[in-house]
Design a protein around this motif. Structure first.
Motif, PDB file in Angstrom:
ATOM      1  N   TYR A   1       5.282  47.872  51.708  1.00 51.42           N
ATOM      2  CA  TYR A   1       5.015  47.921  50.336  1.00 51.42           C
ATOM      3  C   TYR A   1       3.953  46.675  50.448  1.00 51.42           C
TER       4      TYR A   1
ATOM      5  N   HIS B   1       1.678  43.813  48.832  1.00 53.52           N
ATOM      6  CA  HIS B   1       1.479  43.023  47.609  1.00 53.52           C
ATOM      7  C   HIS B   1       2.448  43.569  46.482  1.00 53.52           C
ATOM      8  N   LYS B   2       3.567  43.587  46.967  1.00 49.63           N
ATOM      9  CA  LYS B   2       4.825  44.250  45.737  1.00 49.63           C
ATOM     10  C   LYS B   2       4.824  43.055  44.677  1.00 49.63           C
ATOM     11  N   LEU B   3       4.566  43.677  43.462  1.00 47.05           N
ATOM     12  CA  LEU B   3       4.719  42.640  42.463  1.00 47.05           C
ATOM     13  C   LEU B   3       6.174  43.081  41.673  1.00 47.05           C
ATOM     14  N   LYS B   4       7.077  42.020  41.882  1.00 51.24           N
ATOM     15  CA  LYS B   4       8.311  42.534  41.497  1.00 51.24           C
ATOM     16  C   LYS B   4       8.428  42.541  39.754  1.00 51.24           C
ATOM     17  N   ASN B   5       7.701  42.036  39.290  1.00 50.49           N
ATOM     18  CA  ASN B   5       7.826  42.130  37.661  1.00 50.49           C
ATOM     19  C   ASN B   5       7.588  43.688  37.199  1.00 50.49           C
ATOM     20  N   ARG B   6       6.978  44.314  38.016  1.00 42.01           N
ATOM     21  CA  ARG B   6       6.790  45.754  37.437  1.00 42.01           C
ATOM     22  C   ARG B   6       8.075  46.517  37.779  1.00 42.01           C
TER      23      ARG B   6
END
Length: 156
Positions: A74, A76-81
């Protein structure tokens, strides 16, 4: 004054030479390490060397699955999403606390103000009727809130 024993517990770095085990080995050719195998520096490699080669049996036996990949990348996984703290139904009456609703009305509980986004359905018997505001509800939570005479309100 009591004299300290010469074999007191000290680290090998500060231990006097006369107490080292090697003193007894002086004069004996291989010093207890054998003539044939010899005491060489790192005969099987340093650290985890040889895990897929000469140490393969040990790795397969005691560390199965150590090598290889599993799953999907995955990028560039943006954790805040994916940030979605949860709370169970049995903890929601504690959020109401002392703030009682006026007579003849059910209390309104906004779980997002307490830092939770999703309400899950684990519940004890005797859930009080209340209006619960949250971003997400599980099916079981929604069913139990409505069965108790309350309502689920979705917030943005």
């Amino acid at each position: 004054e009591a004299r300290r024993c010469a074999r007191a517990a000290v680290s090998p770095a500060t231990m006097p030479t006369r107490l080292h085990k090697n003193r007894k080995k002086r004069g004996h050719v291989s010093a207890g390490h054998g003539r044939i195998g010899k005491h060489r520096c790192h005969p099987s490699g340093r650290g985890n060397a040889g895990g897929q080669h000469h140490h393969r049996i040990m790795m397969d036996k005691y560390h199965p699955g150590y090598f290889g990949k599993v799953g999907q990348r995955y990028f560039h996984k943006l954790k805040n999403r994916f940030f979605c703290p949860t709370i169970n139904l049995d903890k929601i009456p504690q959020l109401v606390g002392d703030a009682k609703a006026p007579a003849g009305q059910v209390p309104v509980v906004d779980v997002t103000k307490a830092g939770y986004f999703k309400v899950l359905g684990k519940s004890c018997d005797g859930l009080p009727a209340m209006i619960v505001k949250a971003k997400h509800f599980s099916k079981e939570a929604e069913k139990r809130i409505k069965a108790a005479g309350g309502a689920c309100v979705l917030t943005a």
